[in-house]
Structures are given as structure tokens and as C-alpha cells.
Design an enzyme around this catalytic site. Structure first.
Site, mmCIF file in Angstrom:
data_model
loop_
_atom_site.group_PDB
_atom_site.id
_atom_site.type_symbol
_atom_site.label_atom_id
_atom_site.label_comp_id
_atom_site.label_asym_id
_atom_site.label_seq_id
_atom_site.Cartn_x
_atom_site.Cartn_y
_atom_site.Cartn_z
ATOM 1 N N TYR A 15 0.810 -1.219 0.000
ATOM 2 C CA TYR A 15 0.000 0.000 0.000
ATOM 3 C C TYR A 15 0.843 1.269 0.000
ATOM 4 C CZ TYR A 15 1.280 -0.519 4.892
ATOM 5 O OH TYR A 15 1.995 -0.690 6.049
ATOM 6 N N GLY A 16 2.165 1.126 -0.075
ATOM 7 C CA GLY A 16 3.047 2.287 0.014
ATOM 8 C C GLY A 16 4.099 2.304 -1.064
ATOM 9 N N THR A 17 5.354 2.359 -0.641
ATOM 10 C CA THR A 17 6.468 2.560 -1.569
ATOM 11 C C THR A 17 6.738 1.375 -2.485
ATOM 12 O OG1 THR A 17 8.164 1.818 -0.015
ATOM 13 C CG2 THR A 17 7.573 4.179 0.039
ATOM 14 N N LEU A 18 6.130 0.226 -2.233
ATOM 15 C CA LEU A 18 6.298 -0.942 -3.104
ATOM 16 C C LEU A 18 5.271 -0.996 -4.234
ATOM 17 C CD1 LEU A 18 7.117 -3.557 -0.352
ATOM 18 C CD2 LEU A 18 8.610 -2.984 -2.269
ATOM 19 N N GLU A 84 11.354 -3.787 4.991
ATOM 20 C CA GLU A 84 10.346 -3.377 5.971
ATOM 21 C C GLU A 84 10.851 -3.481 7.416
ATOM 22 O OE1 GLU A 84 7.923 -1.849 4.867
ATOM 23 O OE2 GLU A 84 7.369 -2.667 2.927
#
Length: 140
Positions: A15-18, A84
Site C-alpha cells: 500500500y506504500g512505496t512498493l 520493511e
């Protein structure tokens, strides 16, 4: 409920930088067989001092992102765990915990996937902004 199992490879919800087009997309790219849009239940936060988001599963809301079907899951999870800062279940050094979570797609399918979430027992940083629309990045 249609469930996609481990036989299709390891599933990870991001849900973010990936996500596609984000700073760390390339970290997982060589392991991704397939990806599709999805959502989970939880509350999304922007960690302003750090420049990336976090999810609390225990809170009400919807978080939008992508589900990645990974090949070579053992190696892929090692790479993602390192990014992470996940050292293992209940490890106090964890930046994020890796949990199993129900993911829903727009066409009504549901499946279980790993998701990196903010640890329940860890306080959020001071400069944290709730993202009520459940999407990152967001215009803040």
C-alpha cells in the site's frame, strides 16, 4: 468467497512505496509474477517524518493498494522483510510486523495475503497524518 492459495505463489498486499510507480517498486519487481488492485480493512497513516505510510489493522477504515503474486517466495520475503525491517514475530526491533490479512478485489474475490503493518504495541511517530481516503501517496 474465492480464495487464492499458496499454490499460486506467495501473495503480499502493498500500500506504500512498493506499489507501481513508487520509490521501492524495483525492490520486489524481479519476484512479481502478477499484480492486481485490492483493498484491506484498516486505517492508513502517513508517517510525515519518514516519508512512507503505515497501516493499523485494528482500526476501522479501508486501505487501497496492490496484491503481488511472488515467485521464489522464500527469497522474495527475505528481501521484503529486510526493506520493511521485519526481524520475526513479536521482535521488538520490528519497524513493521508481517501479518496475514484478507484482501478484497473490485470484482468481489477475496484471498489471504501477507501485509506489513505497524505493530499493535508500538506508538505511532509524532508527525503522523491520517489518510481517510485510504490511499498513499496522498495530497496532504
Amino acid at each position: 468467497m474465492k480464495t487464492r492459495g499458496e499454490s499460486e505463489g506467495c501473495l503480499v498486499f502493498v500500500y506504500g512505496t512498493l506499489q507501481s510507480g513508487q520509490a521501492n517498486e524495483a525492490v520486489a519487481a524481479s519476484y512479481v509474477q502478477k499484480k492486481w488492485r485490492g483493498r484491506i480493512n484498516g486505517r492508513l497513516y502517513h508517517l510525515a517524518d519518514r516519508g512512507y505510510p503505515a497501516v493499523l489493522l485494528e482500526e476501522e477504515g479501508v486501505v487501497w493498494g496492490e496484491c503481488l503474486q511472488l515467485k521464489n517466495p522464500e527469497k522474495a520475503l527475505q528481501v521484503l522483510d529486510a526493506l520493511e525491517e521485519y526481524f520475526g514475530e513479536d521482535d521488538t526491533r520490528n519497524e513493521y510486523d508481517r501479518r496475514r490479512c484478507l484482501v478484497c478485489s473490485d470484482d468481489g474475490q477475496e484471498w489471504e495475503a501477507y501485509v506489513y503493518v505497524w505493530p499493535e504495541k508500538k506508538a505511532l511517530p509524532r508527525k503522523t497524518i491520517v489518510l481517510p481516503e485510504g490511499r498513499w501517496p496522498a495530497k496532504i
